[in-house]
Design an enzyme around this catalytic site. Structure first.
Site, PDB file in Angstrom:
ATOM      1  N   LYS B  80       0.851  -1.200   0.000  1.00 16.13           N
ATOM      2  CA  LYS B  80       0.000   0.000   0.000  1.00 16.13           C
ATOM      3  C   LYS B  80       0.882   1.244   0.000  1.00 16.13           C
ATOM      4  O   LYS B  80       1.898   1.298   0.710  1.00 16.13           O
ATOM      5  CB  LYS B  80      -0.896  -0.034   1.245  1.00 16.13           C
ATOM      6  CG  LYS B  80      -2.008   1.022   1.266  1.00 16.13           C
ATOM      7  CD  LYS B  80      -2.880   0.818   2.506  1.00 16.13           C
ATOM      8  CE  LYS B  80      -4.018   1.823   2.589  1.00 16.13           C
ATOM      9  NZ  LYS B  80      -4.845   1.623   3.798  1.00 16.13           N
ATOM     10  N   SER B 155      -9.772   1.944   2.923  1.00 14.89           N
ATOM     11  CA  SER B 155      -8.949   2.702   2.017  1.00 14.89           C
ATOM     12  C   SER B 155      -7.989   1.839   1.205  1.00 14.89           C
ATOM     13  O   SER B 155      -7.417   2.303   0.230  1.00 14.89           O
ATOM     14  CB  SER B 155      -8.131   3.723   2.800  1.00 14.89           C
ATOM     15  OG  SER B 155      -7.229   3.061   3.683  1.00 14.89           O
ATOM     16  N   SER B 179      -9.708  -0.565   7.103  1.00 17.62           N
ATOM     17  CA  SER B 179      -9.182  -0.403   5.737  1.00 17.62           C
ATOM     18  C   SER B 179      -8.470  -1.611   5.163  1.00 17.62           C
ATOM     19  O   SER B 179      -8.104  -1.599   3.992  1.00 17.62           O
ATOM     20  CB  SER B 179      -8.241   0.806   5.686  1.00 17.62           C
ATOM     21  OG  SER B 179      -8.976   1.989   5.807  1.00 17.62           O
TER      22      SER B 179
END
Lengths: 99, 491
Positions: B80, B155, B179
Site C-alpha cells: 500500500k 482505504s 481499511s
C-alpha cells in the site's frame, strides 16, 4: 440551528493553514453539520466517572543508550524537499526587509 | 493468464523452493498480469519492474548458493502506497506527495525485503487512508475485479483488488477503521488487522496514530498468516510496538484448516443484529454461523452495548489525530509547494500548498479534527470520544471472559457502485460500522469470505483479544475449509 456555520468553517480552515474556496465553504459547512450532529451521540453515555482512553497500548517513554548510529545524510534528508539552499530547507521569507 | 498467478503464496514458495520455477519467472508472470489487466483495475499507483526483477534475481542467486531462505522467499507482494519504500515513489495517493521518493524503508518493508519477498509496486488507496471506497485517491479510483463499475472498498482498495485480480498473491494494507478488512470483504479476499502494536508503524505515513495498524491481504487464510508472521514483531523504533512474542498464526491457520472447532466458543454481537445491513449480507452471515456450528463451535449471543457508539467516537478521534499528523505537510520538507513566487508570506504558501495538495475528504477531516480539538469543544467531543473508547474496551474485555472470539459481518453492504455514497460523507462512514470497534479496542480482527449476495462477495469478521491473533486465524481457516476460496469472474 446549525451546529457549525460557514464562518466557523472559514476560521477552522485558517487555523489549519488550509486555503478553501467559497464553494468548499458552503459544501463543508453543510456536511460537517450533519457529521457533528451524528457524532454528538458520544455525549449520551460517557459519564464523568469514566476515565478516557487515548491509546490501547500503555504508553511509556522509550530510552536507549546514547550511542551514535548512522542517520540520513544531509543530501538524503533534503532529497524530497521542494527547495533547498546551502544544505538547508529553503522557505519563503518570513520577515520584512525593515524588520 | 499464467498458471503461476493462480497459485497461492504458499504454493508459489514451495514451487520456487523445489527449483521447478525461478523467482524471476514468478515475478515476470505477475508483472505480465499487471500489464494485461491493471489499466482496467488500477490497483497500482507505481509498478517497480526493475526493482522486482532485481529482488527476484537476488533470491535465485542466494538459493543457487545454497542459502537457506525464508518461507516466502521469491513470492511477490504489493505494498500500500502509505508505507515508505526507499527510492520508490510513495504518495499516500495524495498530490501533496507526488514524486516523493523516501530516503528510507518502513520497518514492514525492511522485513519484507529481508524475508526475500519481491515487491511488485505500490497500491492505490484513499488519500492518506481516509475513505471507505478508494474513490478519494488523487490518482483515480481502483475498480473492483468482481464488477469494474463498483468500489473495491477502502482505504486499501488497491491492495485488495491486486489480490482479487491475480496481480499479486500477497499485499500489505493498513487498517485504521477497517481499511484492510472492509476491502477484503467486498473483493472476496482475506484481510487481517493484527493487534495494534503487533506490527510496526515506523515508516507508515500516519493518519490516526493510536489506531493505524499494518497487516496482510491474501487470497487464503494460510497465506495471510504466512505474511503476518513475516511482518509482525517488536520494533524498538516504534514506541507503541508491543515487546512480546508474536503468536504462531501459521500453526493456528493450519489447525483451523482441519475443520475442527470443537471446544471453541464464538460470540455473536447482539447489537449487530442486522440494522442498517443488507438482507443478503445478513443471510450469508447466518449461513456462516451455521457452518461454524457444524464444525463443532459453540455459538452464544453476547451483548456489547457500547459498540453502537464506536462509529461516532471514531469519527471524532481519527480526524483529531489526522489534523495534527497532517500538519507536517506544509510545503517545506516534502513534495508540493505552491505560491512561492515572492508575493506570498510563508503562512500563505503553506495554506495554498495544502489547498492544492489535499483532496476533499482530507480537508473535511482536518477541519473536523481542528474543531473537535478546539478550546470549548474539546471536552464535549474529543474527551467524550476517549471515554467511549474506555467503554468499548470494557465491552470487549467482558465478552472475551465468556467467548474465544466474536463474529459479525465485516461490512453492512456489498460493493456499491461508484459515486453512490460520495455526496453524503456520513453514509460513506457507515461502511465501517462493524469494523471500527476493534480499532478503538486495539485487538486483532480478520475478514474471510463467507459467501455471495447478488453475485458479490460477503465477508465474515472474526475479532479476538489483544495479542491472541492466532485465535482468529484458526476460526477463519475453519470457515474457509467449508466455504472455499471465492473466484471472481475472468477479467
Amino acid at each position: 440551528m446549525a451546529a457549525i456555520s460557514r464562518e466557523e468553517v472559514a476560521h477552522l480552515a485558517r487555523l489549519s493553514r488550509l486555503a478553501v474556496t467559497e464553494q468548499e465553504l458552503d459544501t463543508f459547512a453543510g456536511q460537517l453539520d450533519v457529521i457533528l450532529q451524528s457524532v454528538a451521540r458520544v455525549g449520551e453515555v460517557a459519564a464523568a466517572d469514566i476515565p478516557p482512553t487515548s491509546h490501547s497500548v500503555p504508553l511509556t517513554n522509550v530510552f536507549r543508550d546514547d550511542v551514535v548510529v548512522p542517520g540520513l545524510s544531509q543530501e538524503a534528508a533534503l532529497s524530497g524537499a521542494p527547495d533547498a539552499e546551502d544544505g538547508r530547507f529553503r522557505v519563503p521569507r518570513i520577515l520584512d526587509e525593515e524588520a | 493468464m499464467s498458471d503461476l498467478t493462480k497459485l497461492t503464496a504458499a504454493e508459489l514458495a514451495a514451487t520456487i523452493a523445489s527449483g521447478d520455477v525461478s523467482a524471476v519467472e514468478v515475478a515476470q508472470a505477475h508483472l505480465d498480469r499487471i500489464a494485461a489487466v491493471d489499466e482496467r483495475v488500477h490497483a497500482f499507483l507505481h509498478v517497480d519492474t526493475e526493482g522486482a526483477l532485481a529482488a527476484a534475481r537476488d533470491v535465485d542467486a542466494r538459493r543457487a548458493n545454497g542459502e537457506e531462505l525464508g518461507p516466502l522467499a521469491g513470492v511477490p507482494v504489493a505494498v500500500k502506497d502509505v508505507l515508505a519504500t526507499k527510492g520508490v515513489p510513495t504518495t499516500a495517493a495524495s498530490k501533496i506527495l507526488q514524486g516523493w521518493r523516501p530516503p528510507y524503508d518502513a520497518t514492514i518493508v525492511e522485513r519484507l525485503r529481508a524475508a526475500g519477498t519481491v515487491m511488485l509496486g505500490k497500491t492505490n488507496m484513499d488519500e492518506f487512508a481516509m475513505g471507505s471506497s478508494t474513490e478519494y485517491s488523487a490518482y483515480g479510483p481502483t475498480n473492483n475485479p468482481w464488477d469494474l463499475g463498483r468500489i473495491p472498498g477502502g482505504s486499501g482498495g488497491g491492495s485488495a483488488a491486486a489480490i482479487a485480480a491475480y496481480e499479486a498473491p500477497l499485499a500489505i494494507g493498513t487498517d485504521t477503521g477497517g481499511s484492510i478488512r472492509q476491502p477484503g470483504a467486498v473483493t472476496g479476499t482475506v484481510g487481517a488487522k493484527p493487534t495494534y502494536g503487533g506490527t510496526s508503524r515506523y515508516g507508515l505515513i500516519a493518519f490516526s496514530s493510536s489506531l493505524d495498524t499494518p497487516g496482510p491481504c491474501a487470497r487464503t487464510v494460510h497465506d495471510a498468516a504466512l505474511l503476518h508472521s513475516v511482518i509482525a514483531g517488536h520494533d524498538p523504533r516504534d514506541s507503541t510496538s508491543i515487546p512480546q512474542p508474536v503468536p504462531d498464526v501459521v500453526a493456528a491457520a493450519r489447525l483451523g484448516a482441519t475443520g475442527d472447532l470443537t471446544g471453541v466458543r464464538i460470540g455473536l454481537v447482539t447489537e449487530f443484529n442486522g440494522e442498517g445491513a443488507e438482507p443478503g449480507v445478513m443471510a450469508a452471515y447466518r449461513d456462516s454461523i451455521e457452518a461454524l456450528t457444524k464444525l463443532g463451535a459453540e455459538v452464544v449471543e453476547i451483548s456489547c452495548p457500547h459498540f453502537q457508539y464506536a462509529l461516532p467516537a471514531y469519527y471524532l478521534i481519527a480526524p483529531s489525530e489526522c489534523s495534527s499528523n497532517l500538519a507536517r505537510f506544509d510545503g517545506v520538507r516534502f513534495g508540493l509547494r505552491t505560491g512561492d513566487d515572492g508575493k506570498h508570506s510563508l503562512e500563505e504558501v503553506m495554506s495554498l500548498t495544502r489547498e492544492a495538495g489535499f483532496g476533499p475528504e482530507v480537508k473535511r477531516r482536518i477541519i473536523l479534527g481542528t474543531y473537535a480539538l478546539s478550546s470549548g469543544y474539546y471536552d464535549a467531543y474529543y474527551g467524550q470520544a476517549q471515554k467511549v473508547r474506555t467503554l468499548i474496551t470494557r465491552d470487549f474485555t467482558t465478552a472475551f471472559e465468556q467467548v474465544d472470539v466474536l463474529v459479525s459481518p465485516t461490512t453492512p453492504f456489498v460493493a456499491f457502485p461508484f459515486g453512490s455514497r460520495t455526496g453524503d460523507p456520513y453514509q460513506m462512514y457507515l461502511a465501517d460500522l462493524f469494523t471500527i470497534p476493534t480499532n478503538l479496542y486495539g485487538g486483532p480482527a480478520i475478514s474471510v469470505p463467507c459467501g455471495l449476495s447478488e453475485g458479490l462477495p460477503v465477508g465474515l469478521q472474526i475479532m479476538a483479544p489483544t495479542m491472541a491473533d492466532d485465535r482468529m486465524y484458526r476460526v477463519a481457516a475453519a470457515l474457509e475449509s467449508t466455504v472455499g476460496v471465492l473466484t471472481p469472474p475472468a477479467l
